[in-house]
Design a protein around this motif. Structure first.
Motif, PDB file in Angstrom:
ATOM      1  N   THR A 280      42.349 -56.534   6.834  1.00 57.91           N
ATOM      2  CA  THR A 280      41.944 -57.737   6.106  1.00 57.91           C
ATOM      3  C   THR A 280      40.451 -57.636   5.829  1.00 57.91           C
ATOM      4  O   THR A 280      39.723 -56.899   6.507  1.00 57.91           O
ATOM      5  CB  THR A 280      42.268 -59.034   6.864  1.00 57.91           C
ATOM      6  OG1 THR A 280      42.140 -60.145   5.959  1.00 57.91           O
ATOM      7  CG2 THR A 280      41.317 -59.270   8.048  1.00 57.91           C
ATOM      8  N   ILE A 281      39.998 -58.379   4.831  1.00 58.97           N
ATOM      9  CA  ILE A 281      38.586 -58.385   4.451  1.00 58.97           C
ATOM     10  C   ILE A 281      38.031 -59.790   4.606  1.00 58.97           C
ATOM     11  O   ILE A 281      38.671 -60.776   4.219  1.00 58.97           O
ATOM     12  CB  ILE A 281      38.405 -57.906   2.992  1.00 58.97           C
ATOM     13  CG1 ILE A 281      38.685 -56.413   2.887  1.00 58.97           C
ATOM     14  CG2 ILE A 281      36.994 -58.199   2.490  1.00 58.97           C
ATOM     15  CD1 ILE A 281      38.677 -55.888   1.467  1.00 58.97           C
ATOM     16  N   THR A 282      36.825 -59.884   5.183  1.00 54.81           N
ATOM     17  CA  THR A 282      36.092 -61.142   5.220  1.00 54.81           C
ATOM     18  C   THR A 282      34.628 -60.822   4.954  1.00 54.81           C
ATOM     19  O   THR A 282      34.001 -60.085   5.713  1.00 54.81           O
ATOM     20  CB  THR A 282      36.271 -61.885   6.565  1.00 54.81           C
ATOM     21  OG1 THR A 282      35.454 -63.062   6.563  1.00 54.81           O
ATOM     22  CG2 THR A 282      35.924 -61.019   7.760  1.00 54.81           C
TER      23      THR A 282
ATOM     24  N   ILE B  91      45.179 -52.946   1.010  1.00 56.67           N
ATOM     25  CA  ILE B  91      44.501 -54.183   0.644  1.00 56.67           C
ATOM     26  C   ILE B  91      43.590 -53.888  -0.543  1.00 56.67           C
ATOM     27  O   ILE B  91      43.011 -52.797  -0.632  1.00 56.67           O
ATOM     28  CB  ILE B  91      43.719 -54.772   1.843  1.00 56.67           C
ATOM     29  CG1 ILE B  91      43.235 -56.185   1.532  1.00 56.67           C
ATOM     30  CG2 ILE B  91      42.571 -53.875   2.264  1.00 56.67           C
ATOM     31  CD1 ILE B  91      42.724 -56.928   2.760  1.00 56.67           C
TER      32      ILE B  91
ATOM     33  N   GLU C  13      40.456 -55.270  -3.235  1.00 51.90           N
ATOM     34  CA  GLU C  13      39.379 -56.194  -3.577  1.00 51.90           C
ATOM     35  C   GLU C  13      38.613 -55.603  -4.749  1.00 51.90           C
ATOM     36  O   GLU C  13      38.040 -54.516  -4.639  1.00 51.90           O
ATOM     37  CB  GLU C  13      38.436 -56.433  -2.397  1.00 51.90           C
ATOM     38  CG  GLU C  13      37.377 -57.487  -2.710  1.00 51.90           C
ATOM     39  CD  GLU C  13      36.380 -57.686  -1.583  1.00 51.90           C
ATOM     40  OE1 GLU C  13      36.368 -58.771  -0.991  1.00 51.90           O
ATOM     41  OE2 GLU C  13      35.621 -56.737  -1.300  1.00 51.90           O
ATOM     42  N   GLY C  14      38.622 -56.309  -5.880  1.00 52.52           N
ATOM     43  CA  GLY C  14      37.947 -55.800  -7.068  1.00 52.52           C
ATOM     44  C   GLY C  14      38.541 -54.481  -7.508  1.00 52.52           C
ATOM     45  O   GLY C  14      39.755 -54.370  -7.719  1.00 52.52           O
TER      46      GLY C  14
ATOM     47  N   GLU D 286      31.586 -58.940   3.948  1.00 55.01           N
ATOM     48  CA  GLU D 286      31.324 -57.499   3.840  1.00 55.01           C
ATOM     49  C   GLU D 286      32.056 -56.699   4.898  1.00 55.01           C
ATOM     50  O   GLU D 286      31.858 -55.494   5.014  1.00 55.01           O
ATOM     51  CB  GLU D 286      29.811 -57.248   3.943  1.00 55.01           C
ATOM     52  CG  GLU D 286      28.993 -57.867   2.833  1.00 55.01           C
ATOM     53  CD  GLU D 286      29.456 -57.401   1.463  1.00 55.01           C
ATOM     54  OE1 GLU D 286      29.585 -56.176   1.270  1.00 55.01           O
ATOM     55  OE2 GLU D 286      29.705 -58.253   0.584  1.00 55.01           O
TER      56      GLU D 286
ATOM     57  N   THR E  84      38.527 -51.724  -5.683  1.00 51.16           N
ATOM     58  CA  THR E  84      38.641 -50.876  -4.494  1.00 51.16           C
ATOM     59  C   THR E  84      39.936 -51.170  -3.743  1.00 51.16           C
ATOM     60  O   THR E  84      40.342 -52.329  -3.603  1.00 51.16           O
ATOM     61  CB  THR E  84      37.444 -51.101  -3.544  1.00 51.16           C
ATOM     62  OG1 THR E  84      36.229 -50.882  -4.264  1.00 51.16           O
ATOM     63  CG2 THR E  84      37.493 -50.148  -2.364  1.00 51.16           C
TER      64      THR E  84
ATOM     65  N   LYS F  40      32.736 -52.555   4.880  1.00 45.94           N
ATOM     66  CA  LYS F  40      33.801 -52.189   3.953  1.00 45.94           C
ATOM     67  C   LYS F  40      33.363 -51.159   2.917  1.00 45.94           C
ATOM     68  O   LYS F  40      34.212 -50.466   2.332  1.00 45.94           O
ATOM     69  CB  LYS F  40      34.342 -53.440   3.244  1.00 45.94           C
ATOM     70  CG  LYS F  40      33.366 -54.096   2.291  1.00 45.94           C
ATOM     71  CD  LYS F  40      33.956 -55.340   1.657  1.00 45.94           C
ATOM     72  CE  LYS F  40      32.997 -55.949   0.639  1.00 45.94           C
ATOM     73  NZ  LYS F  40      33.530 -57.187   0.062  1.00 45.94           N
TER      74      LYS F  40
END
Length: 301
Positions: free
Chosen positions: A73-75, A33, A35-36, A77, A38, A93
């Motif tokens: 999955t990320i939600t 996964i 994000e940005g 922080e 990372t 995270k």
């Protein structure tokens, strides 16, 4: 891309060539996964690794599961992970600190995604889907639409799509939990679902990829356009100061000057293209004449 030998291959999105290989996992990589800048990867070695997406350098190890880590999955922080150890773990995270362990699950956790409203959707080996509130870590609703193991969950605009070993894709409304439609066509189990633009791509063990048109994504894009138009209308109605008016007039004048200059340049380019074409024609004629004269000279000898 993650591989069964534990390696992660980094590819150029433009050329398709391999850029580098990331080593660290000692078991197959089940999912990743981003994000940005990372990337997090989950593996059959029971761990999650955090990487720098720009340099490929390893940052942090998330250890705590007691079996294969299947999904992430990320939600906000939080990083949520699902495992064959029948638990969900919620991590900070960035730091890797365990915030919460959701236990008491009777089967493997096989899929995770975060809906547009921030709620976490979890798919299970027993074919059920549960929706969790990430603030309280309690599940709000259990959904049943598939007849076999859930293999993937994906946010598609303001919908959630789920894939299963039963060879179907279910389309859900995250607000009402209504099953909107069941998509059939694959002859093997669904392995992954990805939303790109207004289309959704699904891959299957039947060695095929199907492309679906998403009404939810089309509606989302239309809403974004309407918001932009409304914002532009508001900006037009705002009165400018005399200095801003003067600056705007100057910019418009400069824009017109640049347009005129561009038109002149286009005219020059067209003239040069015509001149080059004429030279090419003249060159071809000269080549033909030279060949004729050589033939004539050879014939005379």
């Amino acid at each position: 891309s993650g591989h069964s030998n534990g390696q992660i291959m980094v590819w150029s999105a433009e050329t398709g060539s391999k850029v580098t290989v990331l080593d660290g996992h000692i078991g197959g990589v089940y999912c990743m996964i981003v994000e940005g800048d990372t990337v997090w990867s989950a593996s059959a070695d029971w761990t999650i690794r955090q990487w720098d997406a720009q340099t490929g350098s390893f940052r942090k190890l998330f250890a705590g599961h007691n079996n294969n880590v299947r999904c992430l999955t990320i939600t906000g922080e939080q990083l949520w992970s699902g495992s064959d150890d029948c638990t969900i773990r919620v991590w900070n995270k960035e730091t890797g600190e365990i915030i919460k362990e959701v236990a008491g699950i009777s089967c493997s956790v096989t899929a995770l995604t975060t809906a547009h409203n921030g709620l976490v959707w979890v798919g299970y080996d027993d074919r059920s889907i549960k929706v969790y509130n990430p603030a309280s870590f309690k599940y709000l609703k259990e959904l049943k639409g598939h007849s076999s193991r859930i293999t993937c969950l994906t946010k598609v605009g303001q919908e959630v799509w789920s894939g299963s070993v039963d060879k179907t894709i279910c389309v859900w409304d995250p607000e009402t939990y209504e099953l909107r439609s069941v998509l059939m066509g694959h002859t093997g189990y669904i392995t992954s679902i990805v939303a790109l633009g207004v289309k959704v791509w699904s891959c299957s063990s039947d060695k095929s990829t199907r492309v679906w048109l998403s009404d939810a994504l089309i509606q989302s894009m239309q809403m974004e356009q309407e918001d932009l138009l409304a914002e532009n209308r508001v900006l037009r109605t705002k009165r400018l100061s005399p200095e801003q008016e003067e600056e705007l007039l100057a910019l418009r004048a400069e824009n017109e000057r640049l347009k005129a200059h561009l038109t002149d340049l286009e005219g020059h380019v067209k003239a040069l293209e015509a001149h080059v074409a004429a030279l090419e024609t003249e060159k071809a004629d000269l080549i033909e004449e030279r060949a004729f004269l050589r033939d004539k000279l050879n014939a005379a000898h």
